[in-house]
Design an enzyme around this catalytic site. Structure first.
Site, PDB file in Angstrom:
ATOM      1  N   LEU A  65      18.387 -19.037  19.322  1.00  0.00           N
ATOM      2  CA  LEU A  65      19.751 -19.161  18.127  1.00  0.00           C
ATOM      3  C   LEU A  65      20.413 -17.897  18.819  1.00  0.00           C
ATOM      4  O   LEU A  65      20.148 -17.047  19.432  1.00  0.00           O
ATOM      5  CB  LEU A  65      19.156 -19.199  17.089  1.00  0.00           C
ATOM      6  N   PRO A  66      21.905 -17.848  18.172  1.00  0.00           N
ATOM      7  CA  PRO A  66      22.617 -16.738  18.420  1.00  0.00           C
ATOM      8  C   PRO A  66      22.199 -15.435  18.138  1.00  0.00           C
ATOM      9  O   PRO A  66      22.393 -14.573  18.802  1.00  0.00           O
ATOM     10  CB  PRO A  66      24.007 -17.077  17.667  1.00  0.00           C
ATOM     11  N   THR A  96      17.943 -13.458  21.351  1.00  0.00           N
ATOM     12  CA  THR A  96      18.134 -11.900  21.416  1.00  0.00           C
ATOM     13  C   THR A  96      18.518 -11.355  19.913  1.00  0.00           C
ATOM     14  O   THR A  96      19.595 -11.990  19.438  1.00  0.00           O
ATOM     15  CB  THR A  96      19.108 -11.460  22.421  1.00  0.00           C
ATOM     16  N   LYS A 171      14.236  -5.607  25.726  1.00  0.00           N
ATOM     17  CA  LYS A 171      15.603  -6.422  25.857  1.00  0.00           C
ATOM     18  C   LYS A 171      16.719  -5.614  25.487  1.00  0.00           C
ATOM     19  O   LYS A 171      17.609  -5.125  26.247  1.00  0.00           O
ATOM     20  CB  LYS A 171      15.532  -7.830  25.062  1.00  0.00           C
ATOM     21  N   LYS A 246      27.279  -7.493  21.968  1.00  0.00           N
ATOM     22  CA  LYS A 246      26.219  -7.765  20.796  1.00  0.00           C
ATOM     23  C   LYS A 246      24.882  -6.788  21.046  1.00  0.00           C
ATOM     24  O   LYS A 246      24.364  -6.283  20.104  1.00  0.00           O
ATOM     25  CB  LYS A 246      26.097  -9.205  21.224  1.00  0.00           C
TER      26      LYS A 246
HETATM   27  P1  NAD Z   1      24.936 -20.663  22.427  1.00  0.00           P
HETATM   28  O1  NAD Z   1      26.063 -20.157  21.200  1.00  0.00           O
HETATM   29  O2  NAD Z   1      25.584 -21.282  23.318  1.00  0.00           O
HETATM   30  O3  NAD Z   1      23.673 -21.606  21.623  1.00  0.00           O
HETATM   31  C1  NAD Z   1      23.194 -21.377  20.404  1.00  0.00           C
HETATM   32  C2  NAD Z   1      22.992 -22.633  19.747  1.00  0.00           C
HETATM   33  O4  NAD Z   1      22.159 -22.691  18.395  1.00  0.00           O
HETATM   34  C3  NAD Z   1      24.422 -23.490  19.387  1.00  0.00           C
HETATM   35  O5  NAD Z   1      24.298 -24.816  20.196  1.00  0.00           O
HETATM   36  C4  NAD Z   1      24.413 -23.578  18.051  1.00  0.00           C
HETATM   37  O6  NAD Z   1      24.765 -24.849  17.595  1.00  0.00           O
HETATM   38  C5  NAD Z   1      22.904 -23.588  17.785  1.00  0.00           C
HETATM   39  N1  NAD Z   1      22.412 -23.194  16.289  1.00  0.00           N
HETATM   40  C6  NAD Z   1      22.981 -22.328  15.674  1.00  0.00           C
HETATM   41  N2  NAD Z   1      22.629 -22.053  14.309  1.00  0.00           N
HETATM   42  C7  NAD Z   1      21.708 -23.432  14.304  1.00  0.00           C
HETATM   43  C8  NAD Z   1      20.937 -23.761  13.248  1.00  0.00           C
HETATM   44  N3  NAD Z   1      20.543 -23.253  12.035  1.00  0.00           N
HETATM   45  N4  NAD Z   1      19.982 -24.893  13.410  1.00  0.00           N
HETATM   46  C9  NAD Z   1      20.049 -25.602  14.727  1.00  0.00           C
HETATM   47  N5  NAD Z   1      20.995 -25.029  15.771  1.00  0.00           N
HETATM   48  C10 NAD Z   1      21.686 -23.768  15.484  1.00  0.00           C
HETATM   49  O7  NAD Z   1      24.071 -19.360  22.780  1.00  0.00           O
HETATM   50  P2  NAD Z   1      23.233 -18.982  24.001  1.00  0.00           P
HETATM   51  O8  NAD Z   1      24.387 -18.364  25.217  1.00  0.00           O
HETATM   52  O9  NAD Z   1      22.610 -20.235  24.498  1.00  0.00           O
HETATM   53  O10 NAD Z   1      22.495 -17.822  23.620  1.00  0.00           O
HETATM   54  C11 NAD Z   1      21.284 -18.058  22.934  1.00  0.00           C
HETATM   55  C12 NAD Z   1      20.407 -16.864  22.775  1.00  0.00           C
HETATM   56  O11 NAD Z   1      20.340 -16.272  23.960  1.00  0.00           O
HETATM   57  C13 NAD Z   1      21.458 -15.541  22.165  1.00  0.00           C
HETATM   58  O12 NAD Z   1      20.730 -14.770  21.033  1.00  0.00           O
HETATM   59  C14 NAD Z   1      21.930 -14.725  23.188  1.00  0.00           C
HETATM   60  O13 NAD Z   1      22.165 -13.473  22.889  1.00  0.00           O
HETATM   61  C15 NAD Z   1      20.665 -14.846  24.209  1.00  0.00           C
HETATM   62  N6  NAD Z   1      20.971 -14.855  25.471  1.00  0.00           N
HETATM   63  C16 NAD Z   1      22.039 -15.509  26.158  1.00  0.00           C
HETATM   64  C17 NAD Z   1      22.333 -15.077  27.585  1.00  0.00           C
HETATM   65  C18 NAD Z   1      23.187 -15.897  28.280  1.00  0.00           C
HETATM   66  O14 NAD Z   1      23.788 -15.574  29.259  1.00  0.00           O
HETATM   67  N7  NAD Z   1      24.141 -16.870  27.677  1.00  0.00           N
HETATM   68  C19 NAD Z   1      21.330 -14.720  28.448  1.00  0.00           C
HETATM   69  C20 NAD Z   1      20.377 -13.818  27.763  1.00  0.00           C
HETATM   70  C21 NAD Z   1      20.137 -13.944  26.388  1.00  0.00           C
END
Ligand code: NAD
Length: 296
Positions: A65-66, A96, A171, A246
């Site tokens: 999740l975000p 994260t 992290k 972030k």
């Molecule tokens: P994203 O926004 O693409 O995905 C998050 C998903 O969570 C979305 O599809 C959203 O609809 C869903 N969501 C939010 N609240 C919800 C709820 N209550 N119930 C169900 N679903 C819900 O984000 P992402 O890029 O996949 O990143 C996810 C995590 O990974 C974050 O914490 C980010 O910091 C971390 N991260 C991302 C990357 C990257 O390159 N994208 C790399 C390392 C870590």
């Protein structure tokens, strides 16, 4: 093979869930976004209509999740995962998030007799799809041992960082260092160019000298020396400046709560905030080169 509930199938979670399916698990997906859910179904997951529906009968629950607020709301409360998970279920949060939220949620899970780890990742969307993520895991030894069996299907390096929340500690400290090293690398390349030294020549020298670092050799912010780097695609992300910001904010908050001095981390946060203010934070984080060059 296990029944796994997967909550949060965005850029990262989508690829991770697909790898659990490929490993033969029965994956039940839930996301607030229909588009994300449809993609997960295309990858072989079964669609769930809610968090509660997804976790019913699941031996393992994975969340991606975000931020901390989303994690707290999905895990805690009467309709949350902790209150409603199957007895003996293993909970893995790979988002994260801030260290305090991670520790609070894991404590609440343990109070209910559930094993839980924080397992944030390093590596971007491509690594999530390829199953080559690095996982930094916090939690008890036995919870780590259980989680490892599933994390191995989504990543290639799985580290036990210590007690609950220590995955998040690893992290934020790693990404604070990455943000600082990226800015330092940008400054060095921008200065070299201004002083009449081209990027490739400086790269050839510095990448084999003491200035060598990952931001330079794998992700060079000056176009040319590393063909796969976002600098060669006008800084199309990749890992966005918004995501780096972030993580730097998480590091700053963590430093404040631990009364640790992180002057360069704070400075990096201030510089990435300028990318946000310029509405350029959708660029790759190496695009801070443009800010350093006075082009933003
Ligand atoms: P994203 O926004 O693409 O995905 C998050 C998903 O969570 C979305 O599809 C959203 O609809 C869903 N969501 C939010 N609240 C919800 C709820 N209550 N119930 C169900 N679903 C819900 O984000 P992402 O890029 O996949 O990143 C996810 C995590 O990974 C974050 O914490 C980010 O910091 C971390 N991260 C991302 C990357 C990257 O390159 N994208 C790399 C390392 C870590």
């Amino acid at each position: 093979m296990s029944t796994i509930a997967f909550i949060g199938l965005g850029n990262m979670g989508g690829g991770m869930a697909a790898n659990l399916v490929k490993a033969g698990h029965d994956v039940r997906a839930f996301d607030l976004s229909q588009e994300a859910l449809d993609k997960a179904v295309g990858a072989g997951c079964a669609a769930a209509s809610s968090v509660l529906n997804a976790i019913k009968g699941a031996e393992v629950v994975v969340t991606m999740l975000p931020a901390g607020t989303h994690v707290r709301s999905v895990y805690q409360g009467a309709d949350g995962i902790i209150e409603n998970a199957e007895e003996g279920a293993l909970l893995i949060d790979s988002s994260t998030i801030d260290i305090n939220s991670a520790r609070a949620v894991i404590k609440a899970a343990e109070d209910k007799g559930l094993a839980m780890v924080d397992a944030p990742v390093s590596g971007g969307v491509a690594a999530a799809a390829a199953g080559t993520l690095t996982f930094m895991v916090g939690g008890t030894k036995s919870a780590f041992a259980k989680a490892q069996l599933y994390l191995e299907k989504m990543g290639k390096n799985i580290f036990h960082a210590g007690d609950a929340g220590n995955g998040q500690v690893a992290k934020v400290c790693n990404n604070m260092l990455l943000g600082i090293s990226m800015i330092g690398t940008c400054e060095a390349f921008a200065l070299a160019e201004k002083l009449g030294l081209d990027a490739q020549t400086f790269f050839d020298i510095s990448s084999t000298a003491s200035g060598q670092n990952w931001s330079m050799t794998s992700y060079c912010p000056a176009p040319g020396p590393v063909p796969a780097a976002p600098s060669n695609r006008d800084y199309a992300a990749g890992f966005t400046a918004a995501m780096m910001l972030k993580d730097l904010r998480l590091a700053k908050d963590a430093a404040e709560s631990a009364q640790a001095s992180t002057p360069l981390g704070e400075h990096a946060e201030a510089l990435y905030s300028k990318m946000e203010a310029a509405k350029k934070d959708d660029l790759d984080f190496s695009g801070i080169m443009k800010l350093i060059q006075g082009m933003l």
